[in-house]
Design an enzyme around this catalytic site. Structure first.
Site, PDB file in Angstrom:
ATOM      1  CB  CYS A 296      -0.986   0.003   1.162  1.00 33.77           C
ATOM      2  SG  CYS A 296      -0.272  -0.336   2.778  1.00 33.77           S
ATOM      3  CG  ASP A 420      -8.138   2.385   0.761  1.00 30.53           C
ATOM      4  OD1 ASP A 420      -7.024   1.842   0.730  1.00 30.53           O
ATOM      5  OD2 ASP A 420      -9.016   2.106   1.604  1.00 30.53           O
ATOM      6  CG  HIS A 422      -5.371  -0.824   1.574  1.00 30.22           C
ATOM      7  ND1 HIS A 422      -5.422   0.474   2.043  1.00 30.22           N
ATOM      8  CD2 HIS A 422      -4.335  -1.417   2.202  1.00 30.22           C
ATOM      9  CE1 HIS A 422      -4.450   0.645   2.937  1.00 30.22           C
ATOM     10  NE2 HIS A 422      -3.784  -0.496   3.053  1.00 30.22           N
TER      11      HIS A 422
END
Length: 463
Positions: A296, A420, A422
């Site tokens: 990440c 994000d 992820h």
């Protein structure tokens, strides 16, 4: 651009043919100047034709706006051209307009430059044919690319006059650049680039010589910055800053600026402080790399690197995971075994890589527990005003990218705009925005008891 206007973009090539009978510089410059003037006369001739792309429409701009089909006349409003245009992705365009208000107010009509009497030019690079008795023949195709913005009510005749004027103006600018960069009898091909500058300037076209890197055009950019009253500490007119037309897709497959499709949070007396410019969304499982569970921070770093690339600060491609790891080895932060591993990195490593690969310095903000982030509104707002770069935040085993804040100076309330890394799915804008992979988050988004380090990249002072 003005909301409700139509952008008319005219592209094509004009054959440049110039015989040089001497190597005398003044004579060469005179011959080249005359060739450009002859091309301008050609642009004003009745043989010039505009073809509206993906339609049966042809327009003769110098024949009082004569057009086919015959239902079009010189007095027809230019918006009537839209009914003749057909594309294979009509449904895609419709859905994207629902998501992007900017696209719905920025219609682009593309036209091709043609002529009734000449063959299409060869699009190859400049050809220099050397004959006997010191005769040189310069031949190339000049890449014409003109844009005008006009109200939807403007007549076809007004559109034609504006485009012809834009062509002549572009030829004149090309002449200046060609003469400025002449080397003996060799001429560098002048190329047009479009840039969208801050209000009140808007869309402008700049001519640069092919083959000359941005690093050698700083003097020209300084003159343009002065002309358009632009700040002298950030790039606006490098090739990486070119305007991306709303009807064009990015060829690399990455989504750009998904946050612009979001509604701002409803916070009383709050202001938005957002990332400035363009970035690419980098997340898990892209580029055929399975980094689910460990990459990440690498992806957040790639998003930041894409920002510096697309703002013109760097000509380097976005680094791969291995290149990121190798740079940390090169600066002595990691052992050689780190390259090719699945080890995490944090904001300190992100800062080191930005410095090593891009020469970008960063400030580090330390937060001892997540609950303190709610009180960092002023510092984060100041960052987005002064620097405007994406922020990488790491805490525990998670990393995210902060793209902005909505903050109320009176109440202290804050929301964070989070990208994000992820996410593991496809480049589906609707899923990414609807499911919150790019979205506004409240203070409870952070682990209230975990510590966090934030990497705030600083803009280099350059044009």
């Amino acid at each position: 651009m003005i909301s409700g206007n139509i952008l008319f973009r005219l592209k094509g090539s004009l054959e440049f043919k110039c015989q040089l009978d001497t190597s005398n510089e003044p004579h060469i410059q005179k011959a080249i100047s005359q060739t450009f003037e002859d091309l301008c006369s050609k642009v004003k001739s009745e043989s010039l034709v505009f073809s509206v792309c993906n339609s049966p429409v042809f327009i003769w701009p110098n024949k009082a706006g004569r057009a086919t089909p015959e239902c079009l006349s010189q007095n027809s409003p230019c918006k009537d051209l839209q009914q003749f245009i057909r594309t294979d992705d009509q449904e895609i365009l419709k859905s994207s307009k629902k998501k992007d208000k900017r696209n719905s107010s920025s219609v682009v009509i593309n036209l091709s430059l043609m002529s009734e009497v000449t063959e299409p030019g060869d699009l190859s690079a400049l050809t220099l044919l050397t004959g006997i008795s010191k005769h040189h023949f310069l031949y190339t195709s000049l890449p014409m690319d003109c844009v005008v913005s006009l109200p939807t009510s403007a007549s076809l005749l007004v559109v034609c006059d504006a485009l012809v004027e834009a062509l002549c103006s572009q030829l004149n600018e090309m002449k200046k650049v060609a003469l400025q960069h002449m080397k003996g009898t060799a001429m560098l091909i002048p190329q047009p680039f479009h840039f969208f500058l801050p209000d009140p300037v808007g869309l402008v076209t700049v001519i640069y010589p092919a083959g000359v890197p941005d690093s050698q055009l700083e003097t020209q950019r300084k003159e343009l910055h002065s002309q358009f009253q632009l700040p002298d500490n950030r790039p606006y007119l490098r090739r990486a800053n070119i305007f991306h037309f709303p009807d064009e897709s990015y060829k690399d497959g990455y989504l750009r600026n998904p946050h612009v499709h979001l509604k701002p949070p409803a916070l009383e007396n709050s202001k938005l402080y957002l990332v400035q410019g363009v970035y690419s969304y980098h997340h898990y499982m892209q580029d055929r790399v399975d980094d689910n569970g460990w990459g990440c921070a690498y992806r957040s770093l790639q998003t930041i690197c894409s920002w510096f690339q697309q703002q013109g600060y760097s000509e380097l491609p976005v680094p791969t995971h291995k290149e990121i790891q190798q740079s940390l080895v090169d600066v002595g932060d990691k052992q050689r075994s780190f390259v090719g591993s699945r080890q995490w990195i944090g904001s300190i490593e992100v800062s080191a890589v930005l410095d090593q690969l891009l020469g970008v310095t960063s400030k580090i903000m330390f937060v001892s527990q997540g609950s303190e982030l709610a009180s960092k509104g002023r510092e984060l707002a100041n960052h987005f005003v002064s620097e405007g770069t994406p922020i990488m935040i790491g805490g525990g085993v998670l990393a995210h990218t902060i793209l902005g804040v909505a903050w109320s100076e009176t109440t202290g309330e804050i929301r964070y705009l989070i990208l994000d890394p992820h996410y593991t799915g496809a480049e589906d804008l609707q899923i990414i925005t609807d499911k919150g992979w790019c979205g506004w988050k409240g203070p409870k988004f952070w682990d209230q008891n975990a510590y966090y380090n934030l990497c705030l990249p600083q803009r280099p002072k350059t044009i």
